[in-house]
Design an enzyme around this catalytic site. Structure first.
Site, short mmCIF file in Angstrom:
data_model
loop_
_atom_site.label_atom_id
_atom_site.label_comp_id
_atom_site.label_asym_id
_atom_site.label_seq_id
_atom_site.Cartn_x
_atom_site.Cartn_y
_atom_site.Cartn_z
N ARG A 116 -26.55 -56.47 0.30
CA ARG A 116 -26.80 -56.37 1.75
C ARG A 116 -26.83 -54.90 2.18
NH1 ARG A 116 -27.26 -61.32 3.25
NH2 ARG A 116 -25.92 -62.92 2.31
N ASP A 117 -27.80 -54.58 3.06
CA ASP A 117 -27.87 -53.23 3.63
C ASP A 117 -26.64 -53.00 4.49
OD1 ASP A 117 -30.46 -51.12 4.20
OD2 ASP A 117 -28.74 -51.01 5.56
N ILE A 118 -26.08 -51.81 4.40
CA ILE A 118 -24.84 -51.48 5.13
C ILE A 118 -25.10 -51.42 6.65
CG2 ILE A 118 -25.03 -48.94 5.15
CD1 ILE A 118 -22.11 -48.90 4.11
N ASN A 125 -40.05 -47.98 1.54
CA ASN A 125 -40.27 -46.66 2.12
C ASN A 125 -40.46 -45.68 0.97
OD1 ASN A 125 -40.07 -47.28 4.88
ND2 ASN A 125 -37.84 -47.35 4.75
N GLU A 183 -34.65 -42.44 2.58
CA GLU A 183 -33.38 -41.68 2.56
C GLU A 183 -32.71 -41.72 1.20
OE1 GLU A 183 -31.04 -43.41 5.68
OE2 GLU A 183 -32.10 -42.30 7.26
N VAL A 184 -32.88 -42.82 0.49
CA VAL A 184 -32.21 -42.96 -0.82
C VAL A 184 -33.29 -42.98 -1.89
CG1 VAL A 184 -30.71 -44.40 -2.25
CG2 VAL A 184 -30.31 -44.26 0.22
N HIS A 242 -36.03 -48.98 -3.70
CA HIS A 242 -35.44 -50.23 -3.20
C HIS A 242 -36.45 -50.93 -2.32
CE1 HIS A 242 -34.33 -46.75 -0.74
NE2 HIS A 242 -34.48 -47.54 0.33
N HIS A 275 -36.74 -53.36 0.76
CA HIS A 275 -36.00 -53.97 1.87
C HIS A 275 -36.55 -55.39 2.05
CE1 HIS A 275 -34.42 -50.12 3.77
NE2 HIS A 275 -35.43 -49.64 3.08
P1 5GP Z 1 -34.54 -45.98 3.04
O1 5GP Z 1 -34.54 -45.29 4.38
O2 5GP Z 1 -34.27 -45.01 1.91
O3 5GP Z 1 -35.73 -46.85 2.80
O4 5GP Z 1 -33.34 -47.00 3.10
C1 5GP Z 1 -32.04 -46.74 2.67
C2 5GP Z 1 -31.19 -47.90 3.14
O5 5GP Z 1 -29.95 -47.84 2.45
C3 5GP Z 1 -30.87 -47.85 4.64
O6 5GP Z 1 -31.35 -49.05 5.26
C4 5GP Z 1 -29.35 -47.74 4.68
O7 5GP Z 1 -28.77 -48.48 5.73
C5 5GP Z 1 -28.93 -48.26 3.33
N1 5GP Z 1 -27.70 -47.68 2.80
C6 5GP Z 1 -27.37 -46.37 2.80
N2 5GP Z 1 -26.17 -46.18 2.21
C7 5GP Z 1 -25.74 -47.42 1.83
C8 5GP Z 1 -24.57 -47.88 1.16
O8 5GP Z 1 -23.66 -47.11 0.79
N3 5GP Z 1 -24.46 -49.22 0.95
C9 5GP Z 1 -25.45 -50.09 1.33
N4 5GP Z 1 -25.25 -51.39 1.07
N5 5GP Z 1 -26.58 -49.69 1.96
C10 5GP Z 1 -26.71 -48.37 2.21
#
Ligand code: 5GP
Ligand code: ZN
Length: 115
Positions: free
Chosen positions: A30-32, A86, A94-95, A99, A101
């Site tokens: 699950r997304d945080i 993304n 961001e990560v 991944h 979503h």
């Molecule tokens: P991006 O913007 O890279 O596509 O999405 C990164 C996602 O990772 C964001 O929706 C953010 O809420 C989620 N996220 C960031 N840090 C953590 C974490 O430590 N644990 C979990 N479960 N989700 C995270």
């Protein structure tokens, strides 16, 4: 495994996450900061920075899609869902461990903010 990578550390269990589905090659958790009633991230166990890198590993790419489909079934997303990768600066990624979503559980509105 890359020690500096947040999602590699979730794969290894070093950082806790609410895992909803796991296979030999993927993890779904699950997304945080959920943006929909169901917001699950599906990642390959193997580190790939983004979907472009994942595309060079077709077996891992197929496994990520199959896990996304399994999550949608498990989460009972009978009304449909959205799958987002993304990728790069303009997307706001961001990560940098690829991944997908999986978003669903309610009507999701327009595809992009402000439309
Ligand atoms: P991006 O913007 O890279 O596509 O999405 C990164 C996602 O990772 C964001 O929706 C953010 O809420 C989620 N996220 C960031 N840090 C953590 C974490 O430590 N644990 C979990 N479960 N989700 C995270
Ligand atoms: Zn990683």
């Amino acid at each position: 495994m890359e020690n500096s990578c947040l999602f590699c550390r979730i794969v290894s269990g070093e950082i806790p996450a609410t895992v909803v589905h796991r296979t030999e090659t993927t993890v779904a958790f699950r997304d945080i900061d959920p943006k929909a009633p169901t917001h699950v991230l599906v990642i390959p166990v193997a580190h790939h920075a983004d979907v472009v890198a994942l595309a060079a590993d077709p077996s891992a790419a197929a496994d990520v899609l199959a896990t996304a489909a399994a999550v949608a079934e498990k989460e009972d997303l009978t009304g449909g869902f959205r799958l987002i990768f993304n990728t790069g600066r303009d997307s706001g990624q961001e990560v940098f461990h690829v991944h997908a979503h999986v978003l669903g559980g309610a009507p999701l509105g327009p595809m992009l903010a402000g439309q």
